[in-house]
Design a protein around this motif. Structure first.
Motif, PDB file in Angstrom:
ATOM      1  N   LEU A  40     -11.047   1.106   3.582  1.00  0.00           N
ATOM      2  CA  LEU A  40     -10.902  -0.322   3.375  1.00  0.00           C
ATOM      3  C   LEU A  40     -10.352  -0.547   1.972  1.00  0.00           C
ATOM      4  N   VAL A  41      -9.254  -1.287   1.900  1.00  0.00           N
ATOM      5  CA  VAL A  41      -8.643  -1.660   0.631  1.00  0.00           C
ATOM      6  C   VAL A  41      -8.524  -3.170   0.643  1.00  0.00           C
ATOM      7  N   GLY A  42      -9.420  -3.831  -0.072  1.00  0.00           N
ATOM      8  CA  GLY A  42      -9.459  -5.288   0.005  1.00  0.00           C
ATOM      9  C   GLY A  42      -9.768  -5.703   1.433  1.00  0.00           C
ATOM     10  N   ASN A  43      -8.854  -6.460   2.055  1.00  0.00           N
ATOM     11  CA  ASN A  43      -9.030  -6.909   3.437  1.00  0.00           C
ATOM     12  C   ASN A  43      -8.302  -6.030   4.443  1.00  0.00           C
ATOM     13  N   TYR A  44      -7.657  -4.965   3.987  1.00  0.00           N
ATOM     14  CA  TYR A  44      -6.889  -4.069   4.845  1.00  0.00           C
ATOM     15  C   TYR A  44      -7.762  -2.881   5.255  1.00  0.00           C
ATOM     16  N   THR A  45      -7.749  -2.548   6.530  1.00  0.00           N
ATOM     17  CA  THR A  45      -8.524  -1.419   7.058  1.00  0.00           C
ATOM     18  C   THR A  45      -7.583  -0.483   7.806  1.00  0.00           C
ATOM     19  N   THR A  46      -7.771   0.820   7.588  1.00  0.00           N
ATOM     20  CA  THR A  46      -6.989   1.820   8.309  1.00  0.00           C
ATOM     21  C   THR A  46      -7.834   3.062   8.516  1.00  0.00           C
ATOM     22  N   ARG A  47      -7.335   3.942   9.358  1.00  0.00           N
ATOM     23  CA  ARG A  47      -8.016   5.193   9.649  1.00  0.00           C
ATOM     24  C   ARG A  47      -7.179   6.318   9.077  1.00  0.00           C
ATOM     25  N   ILE A  48      -7.839   7.311   8.493  1.00  0.00           N
ATOM     26  CA  ILE A  48      -7.133   8.505   8.033  1.00  0.00           C
ATOM     27  C   ILE A  48      -7.792   9.720   8.678  1.00  0.00           C
ATOM     28  N   VAL A  49      -7.013  10.760   8.844  1.00  0.00           N
ATOM     29  CA  VAL A  49      -7.510  12.025   9.404  1.00  0.00           C
ATOM     30  C   VAL A  49      -7.232  13.107   8.375  1.00  0.00           C
ATOM     31  N   LYS A  50      -8.259  13.844   8.059  1.00  0.00           N
ATOM     32  CA  LYS A  50      -8.118  14.930   7.087  1.00  0.00           C
ATOM     33  C   LYS A  50      -8.139  16.243   7.827  1.00  0.00           C
TER      34      LYS A  50
END
Length: 50
Positions: A40-50
């Motif tokens: 979550l960055v401010g109001n932005y949400t994303t998924r990451i895969v490591k």
């Protein structure tokens, strides 16, 4: 990129547990195990895969 200076960046696992938090524009996830995470960055949400 594109986030305002000082915007909080938070990293969660899929159980909702907060793993990392920072006001920098980068998080060091090298110590985390492989898997999927929610960022979550401010109001932005994303998924990451490591």
């Amino acid at each position: 990129t594109g986030a305002a200076e000082g915007t909080e960046v938070r990293l969660y696992d899929y159980t909702g547990q907060l793993l990392l938090s920072s006001t920098e524009h980068a998080l060091d996830i090298s110590a985390l195990p492989a898997g999927s995470y929610i960022v979550l960055v401010g109001n932005y949400t994303t998924r990451i895969v490591k």
